[in-house]
Design a protein around this motif. Sequence first.
Motif: not given
Length: 123
Positions: A82-95
């Motif tokens: 969602d657009r509110m979460s996107a800034p917090y997840l920039t560069g995040a690696v999900i494994d």
Amino acid sequence: MTVSDQTLSTAGTEVADGIVLTDVAASKVRSLLEQEGRTDLQLRVAVQPGGCSGLRYQLFFDERALDGDIVKKFGGVGVVVDRMSAPYLTGAVIDFTDTIEKQGFTIDNPNAQNSCACGDSFH
């Protein structure tokens, strides 16, 4: 809703809009969806208030499309932020990790300044 199949594949991961879903994680998500028999679901990744450190990750299957969602394909799996979460997840690696000590999805997030001792939330 923004939908794109454009991704850049590097070293076993696919990168889109600053979020990385490893091939192992995409494979696990695909497997879980096949077990459910649902092709209409996508993996939603969100950041919500909560936990000891202030913010908590949420990963769940979702069929909804919310205004402003960012939708990307990783190994044939739809991932929604969602657009509110996107800034917090920039560069995040999900494994996905599957060892004797630990099994589950992990998020390595360069935006997290601190995390709690249990690893369930971040600040």
